[in-house]
Design a protein around this motif. Structure first.
Motif, short mmCIF file in Angstrom:
data_model
loop_
_atom_site.label_atom_id
_atom_site.label_comp_id
_atom_site.label_asym_id
_atom_site.label_seq_id
_atom_site.Cartn_x
_atom_site.Cartn_y
_atom_site.Cartn_z
N TRP A 77 16.08 -0.08 -3.56
CA TRP A 77 14.96 -0.63 -4.04
C TRP A 77 15.63 -1.98 -4.97
N MET A 78 16.85 -1.67 -5.24
CA MET A 78 17.53 -2.90 -6.01
C MET A 78 18.02 -4.11 -5.22
N VAL A 79 18.52 -3.79 -3.96
CA VAL A 79 19.23 -4.64 -3.13
C VAL A 79 18.56 -5.46 -2.05
N ARG A 80 17.41 -4.47 -1.33
CA ARG A 80 16.71 -5.19 -0.29
C ARG A 80 15.82 -6.22 -0.74
N ARG A 81 15.85 -7.35 0.03
CA ARG A 81 14.68 -8.54 -0.35
C ARG A 81 14.41 -9.28 0.77
N ASP A 82 13.13 -8.93 1.15
CA ASP A 82 12.52 -9.17 2.47
C ASP A 82 11.04 -9.87 2.09
N GLY A 83 10.61 -9.88 0.91
CA GLY A 83 9.38 -10.58 0.67
C GLY A 83 8.44 -9.63 1.03
N GLN A 84 8.47 -8.68 1.28
CA GLN A 84 7.30 -7.67 1.44
C GLN A 84 6.43 -6.97 0.48
N GLY A 85 7.23 -7.19 -0.69
CA GLY A 85 6.52 -6.83 -2.15
C GLY A 85 6.65 -5.21 -2.30
N VAL A 86 7.72 -4.56 -1.71
CA VAL A 86 8.09 -3.19 -1.85
C VAL A 86 9.29 -3.25 -2.80
N ASP A 87 10.51 -3.26 -2.10
CA ASP A 87 11.72 -3.39 -2.50
C ASP A 87 11.79 -4.36 -3.50
N PHE A 88 12.52 -4.41 -4.45
CA PHE A 88 12.70 -5.56 -5.36
C PHE A 88 13.68 -6.55 -5.25
N GLY A 89 14.91 -6.60 -4.61
CA GLY A 89 15.89 -7.39 -4.22
C GLY A 89 16.23 -8.25 -5.57
N VAL A 90 16.40 -7.31 -6.55
CA VAL A 90 16.77 -8.21 -7.83
C VAL A 90 18.38 -8.25 -8.13
N TRP A 91 19.10 -7.48 -7.18
CA TRP A 91 20.65 -7.57 -7.30
C TRP A 91 20.99 -8.56 -5.96
N THR A 92 22.23 -9.13 -6.15
CA THR A 92 22.49 -10.32 -5.23
C THR A 92 24.05 -10.17 -4.68
N ARG A 93 24.75 -9.40 -5.66
CA ARG A 93 26.27 -9.10 -5.27
C ARG A 93 26.46 -8.16 -4.23
N LEU A 94 25.74 -7.13 -4.36
CA LEU A 94 25.66 -6.14 -3.05
C LEU A 94 24.53 -6.70 -2.16
N SER A 136 0.88 -1.14 0.15
CA SER A 136 0.12 0.09 0.09
C SER A 136 0.78 1.19 0.19
N PHE A 137 2.30 1.22 0.27
CA PHE A 137 3.05 2.19 0.36
C PHE A 137 3.45 2.46 -0.88
N ILE A 138 3.25 1.74 -2.03
CA ILE A 138 3.71 1.86 -3.39
C ILE A 138 3.06 2.96 -4.14
N GLU A 139 1.88 2.98 -3.89
CA GLU A 139 1.09 3.84 -4.95
C GLU A 139 1.34 5.34 -5.09
#
Length: 258
Positions: A177-194, A21-24
């Motif tokens: 946006w790119m690095v955080r990955r917590d499964g909450q559906g806001v940040d993408f977490g598409v990067w893995t080396r950082l 709901s934060f995204i919009e």
């Protein structure tokens, strides 16, 4: 407020605001229109770079860029013709103008001919992947972005660097946006080396005000050293993911709770 009470507040507010709901109403809504990693990177980066001023205007101008790229940023970046660039000549957002837009397109076009992900541009320094923070990654990206022989000097002001003691707010937001990955559906977490523990807090006006009121930030200037100070303080609450508290501090500020 004692440490335990402050930790409870920050954790509760991070959980409250780290939701779809934060995204919009946030610039992150622009890359959330896409599923392909490269589209997410391109529009995430561009939306973050335009993220100053009123949020409705930021969203409008970012959406305009999507339209100018025929709704398919990565495909447009890779395959556009020179004549397609004319449509960007009237693009403007505050001090970001057509010259800047055309160089962004040039950089992306050259870069994605050789690389699959923009993450590699932040790993120019081999030590960046193992460094304590993303400081060297930001410096390396700035130097790479600005080294092209066609680089217009006026565009430099849009790409911050810790080497100039900038707080690097917009780039740090993009990295979150790119690095955080917590499964909450806001940040993408598409990067893995950082890694999330390397991230540094982006300090906007809301985060700045709330952090100071809560005693989390004492440095008078809002610069790179302040961003490091705030991040180090927040590591006391979550050493593996200090930037999750961006949701808490920003939310408390923008919703007027503090």
């Amino acid at each position: 407020m004692d440490f335990s009470s402050l930790a409870d507040l920050l954790n509760a507010k991070a959980d409250q605001y780290n939701r779809p709901s934060f995204i919009e109403r946030d610039p992150i809504s622009i890359p959330h229109r896409f599923s392909r990693k490269q589209d997410i990177e391109i529009m995430g980066f561009w939306s973050a770079m335009l993220a100053w001023g009123q949020r409705p205007v930021i969203l409008k101008k970012s959406a305009e860029l999507v339209t100018l790229m025929d709704g398919a940023p990565y495909d447009f970046i890779r395959n556009h013709e020179e004549t397609d660039l004319k449509r960007f000549l009237s693009f403007k957002h505050r001090t970001f103008n057509a010259t800047d837009a055309l160089y962004f397109l040039h950089f992306f076009h050259q870069y994605y001919q050789q690389h699959d992900s923009l993450e590699e541009a932040f790993l120019s320094n081999p030590a960046s992947a193992s460094a304590e923070t993303v400081e060297s990654a930001l410096i390396g990206f700035h130097d790479r972005f600005c080294c092209d022989p066609f680089f217009p000097d006026r565009t430099r002001k849009h790409i911050a660097t810790p080497a100039r003691n900038s707080s690097c707010k917009r780039l740090l937001m993009f990295l979150r946006w790119m690095v955080r990955r917590d499964g909450q559906g806001v940040d993408f977490g598409v990067w893995t080396r950082l890694r999330p523990e390397q991230l540094v807090m982006p300090i906007d006006v809301h985060v700045n005000r709330v952090a100071r009121k809560l005693g989390l930030l004492t440095r008078p200037q809002t610069d790179w050293k302040a961003a490091i100070e705030l991040t180090q303080t927040l590591r006391q609450f979550d050493a593996n993911d200090p930037v999750r508290y961006d949701f808490a501090l920003f939310g408390l500020g923008v919703e007027g709770e503090m």
